[in-house]
Design a protein around this motif. Structure first.
Motif, PDB file in Angstrom:
ATOM      1  N   ASN A  99       0.762  46.940  18.478  1.00  0.00           N
ATOM      2  CA  ASN A  99       0.814  45.709  19.248  1.00  0.00           C
ATOM      3  C   ASN A  99      -0.352  44.810  18.842  1.00  0.00           C
ATOM      4  O   ASN A  99      -1.508  45.163  19.049  1.00  0.00           O
ATOM      5  CB  ASN A  99       0.751  46.022  20.743  1.00  0.00           C
ATOM      6  N   LEU A 100      -0.051  43.655  18.268  1.00  0.00           N
ATOM      7  CA  LEU A 100      -1.076  42.706  17.822  1.00  0.00           C
ATOM      8  C   LEU A 100      -1.101  41.442  18.681  1.00  0.00           C
ATOM      9  O   LEU A 100      -1.763  40.470  18.315  1.00  0.00           O
ATOM     10  CB  LEU A 100      -0.811  42.319  16.355  1.00  0.00           C
ATOM     11  N   LEU A 101      -0.411  41.456  19.799  1.00  0.00           N
ATOM     12  CA  LEU A 101      -0.318  40.268  20.642  1.00  0.00           C
ATOM     13  C   LEU A 101      -1.689  39.794  21.110  1.00  0.00           C
ATOM     14  O   LEU A 101      -2.511  40.606  21.558  1.00  0.00           O
ATOM     15  CB  LEU A 101       0.560  40.533  21.862  1.00  0.00           C
ATOM     16  N   ALA A 164      12.817  42.071  13.897  1.00  0.00           N
ATOM     17  CA  ALA A 164      13.435  43.072  14.765  1.00  0.00           C
ATOM     18  C   ALA A 164      14.652  42.516  15.497  1.00  0.00           C
ATOM     19  O   ALA A 164      14.873  41.303  15.557  1.00  0.00           O
ATOM     20  CB  ALA A 164      12.398  43.574  15.774  1.00  0.00           C
ATOM     21  N   GLN A 165      15.423  43.418  16.039  1.00  0.00           N
ATOM     22  CA  GLN A 165      16.555  43.075  16.891  1.00  0.00           C
ATOM     23  C   GLN A 165      16.030  42.536  18.235  1.00  0.00           C
ATOM     24  O   GLN A 165      14.911  42.872  18.634  1.00  0.00           O
ATOM     25  CB  GLN A 165      17.411  44.319  17.148  1.00  0.00           C
ATOM     26  N   PRO A 166      16.836  41.727  18.929  1.00  0.00           N
ATOM     27  CA  PRO A 166      16.384  41.172  20.224  1.00  0.00           C
ATOM     28  C   PRO A 166      15.902  42.238  21.208  1.00  0.00           C
ATOM     29  O   PRO A 166      14.955  42.017  21.952  1.00  0.00           O
ATOM     30  CB  PRO A 166      17.622  40.449  20.756  1.00  0.00           C
ATOM     31  N   ARG A 167      16.515  43.412  21.200  1.00  0.00           N
ATOM     32  CA  ARG A 167      16.104  44.473  22.135  1.00  0.00           C
ATOM     33  C   ARG A 167      14.688  44.978  21.851  1.00  0.00           C
ATOM     34  O   ARG A 167      14.059  45.596  22.700  1.00  0.00           O
ATOM     35  CB  ARG A 167      17.104  45.631  22.105  1.00  0.00           C
ATOM     36  N   HIS A 168      14.172  44.719  20.648  1.00  0.00           N
ATOM     37  CA  HIS A 168      12.817  45.141  20.272  1.00  0.00           C
ATOM     38  C   HIS A 168      11.847  43.968  20.144  1.00  0.00           C
ATOM     39  O   HIS A 168      10.735  44.140  19.657  1.00  0.00           O
ATOM     40  CB  HIS A 168      12.845  45.911  18.954  1.00  0.00           C
ATOM     41  N   GLY A 169      12.268  42.775  20.540  1.00  0.00           N
ATOM     42  CA  GLY A 169      11.365  41.628  20.480  1.00  0.00           C
ATOM     43  C   GLY A 169      11.808  40.523  19.558  1.00  0.00           C
ATOM     44  O   GLY A 169      11.133  39.508  19.442  1.00  0.00           O
ATOM     45  N   GLY A 170      12.914  40.707  18.850  1.00  0.00           N
ATOM     46  CA  GLY A 170      13.436  39.656  17.974  1.00  0.00           C
ATOM     47  C   GLY A 170      12.422  39.204  16.940  1.00  0.00           C
ATOM     48  O   GLY A 170      11.729  40.023  16.326  1.00  0.00           O
ATOM     49  N   ILE A 171      12.283  37.899  16.774  1.00  0.00           N
ATOM     50  CA  ILE A 171      11.389  37.333  15.766  1.00  0.00           C
ATOM     51  C   ILE A 171       9.922  37.657  16.064  1.00  0.00           C
ATOM     52  O   ILE A 171       9.082  37.606  15.182  1.00  0.00           O
ATOM     53  CB  ILE A 171      11.637  35.809  15.662  1.00  0.00           C
ATOM     54  N   GLY A 172       9.632  38.031  17.295  1.00  0.00           N
ATOM     55  CA  GLY A 172       8.254  38.374  17.681  1.00  0.00           C
ATOM     56  C   GLY A 172       7.831  39.771  17.265  1.00  0.00           C
ATOM     57  O   GLY A 172       6.720  40.205  17.576  1.00  0.00           O
ATOM     58  N   ALA A 173       8.700  40.497  16.565  1.00  0.00           N
ATOM     59  CA  ALA A 173       8.366  41.851  16.092  1.00  0.00           C
ATOM     60  C   ALA A 173       9.010  42.061  14.727  1.00  0.00           C
ATOM     61  O   ALA A 173       9.961  41.376  14.372  1.00  0.00           O
ATOM     62  CB  ALA A 173       8.861  42.901  17.085  1.00  0.00           C
ATOM     63  N   THR A 174       8.475  43.002  13.985  1.00  0.00           N
ATOM     64  CA  THR A 174       8.969  43.264  12.628  1.00  0.00           C
ATOM     65  C   THR A 174       9.092  44.759  12.391  1.00  0.00           C
ATOM     66  O   THR A 174       8.162  45.509  12.680  1.00  0.00           O
ATOM     67  CB  THR A 174       8.005  42.654  11.576  1.00  0.00           C
ATOM     68  N   TYR A 175      10.266  45.170  11.865  1.00  0.00           N
ATOM     69  CA  TYR A 175      10.458  46.551  11.423  1.00  0.00           C
ATOM     70  C   TYR A 175       9.871  46.669  10.013  1.00  0.00           C
ATOM     71  O   TYR A 175      10.069  45.779   9.181  1.00  0.00           O
ATOM     72  CB  TYR A 175      11.937  46.919  11.328  1.00  0.00           C
ATOM     73  N   VAL A 176       9.210  47.782   9.739  1.00  0.00           N
ATOM     74  CA  VAL A 176       8.609  48.002   8.420  1.00  0.00           C
ATOM     75  C   VAL A 176       9.052  49.369   7.912  1.00  0.00           C
ATOM     76  O   VAL A 176       8.873  50.384   8.598  1.00  0.00           O
ATOM     77  CB  VAL A 176       7.065  47.952   8.486  1.00  0.00           C
ATOM     78  N   MET A 177       9.629  49.405   6.707  1.00  0.00           N
ATOM     79  CA  MET A 177      10.039  50.655   6.069  1.00  0.00           C
ATOM     80  C   MET A 177       8.962  51.046   5.055  1.00  0.00           C
ATOM     81  O   MET A 177       8.645  50.272   4.159  1.00  0.00           O
ATOM     82  CB  MET A 177      11.384  50.479   5.363  1.00  0.00           C
TER      83      MET A 177
END
Length: 198
Positions: A99-101, A164-177
């Motif tokens: 969390n970097l908010l 990310a998907q809306p359930r995980h925060g949408g544009i406010g979050a990013t999935y990283v592989m």
């Protein structure tokens, strides 16, 4: 008595007890032995190295700001489109998140560096970063988001990332592989060999 004469008398009275420097003593002594660093100095050095064995290589130069409402996506050459599609759709289990908010950019840089290194050490494959999105180009959340996207592409171990998907925060979050570690690859090989064995 004029004002300039009064000032001159005042100056001489104030300077009466001043003693000129001795010859050769009018500059700092560069030959004096250095004192060992204090505990505070050592702590600052350790903090500057982020507590890691290697220094933080993430760029702190100005970054072009991303449009705040546009999703992001990145994949390295050689990564199949199916991987990025599944990542974008939230199809991988998120092993950990950061969390970097509302954190300062410098702190985000330190924390992201540490987080990705630790995730790699623990053989995590998919992580999520929560950075916020902001409503305008120059909002703090969008500045952090723009820097995070630049920094992620600087890690060799990052194979792909997507909003990310809306359930995980949408544009406010990013999935990283993340790339599989050598240990994880070895474990997979051993597992497949056992399955093939008669």
């Amino acid at each position: 008595m004029s004002a300039s004469q009064c000032d001159e008398q005042l100056f001489y009275r104030e300077m009466a007890d001043v003693v000129p420097l001795e010859k050769g003593r009018n500059r700092a002594d560069t030959e004096s032995p250095q004192r060992p660093p204090s505990e505070a100095q050592l702590a600052r050095r350790a903090s500057a190295q982020d507590g890691e064995g290697e220094s933080n290589f993430l760029s702190d130069e100005f970054v072009e700001l991303l449009p705040p409402h546009d999703p992001v996506e990145f994949r390295r050459d050689g990564i199949q489109t199916g991987v990025i599609d599944r990542l974008r759709d939230g199809g991988y289990r998120v092993d950990s998140q950061l969390n970097l908010l509302k954190r300062p950019v410098a702190e985000c840089r330190r924390e992201l560096f540490r987080f990705i290194r630790e995730a790699r050490e623990h053989d995590l494959r998919c992580v999520m970063l929560i950075h916020g999105r902001g409503k305008s180009d120059d909002s703090h959340a969008n500045v952090v988001r723009s820097y995070v996207m630049r920094w992620l592409s600087q890690f060799d171990e990052v194979q792909a990332f997507a909003s990310a998907q809306p359930r995980h925060g949408g544009i406010g979050a990013t999935y990283v592989m993340l790339r599989k570690s050598d240990r994880a690859r070895q474990r997979n090989r051993e597992l497949h060999q056992r399955r093939r064995a008669p």
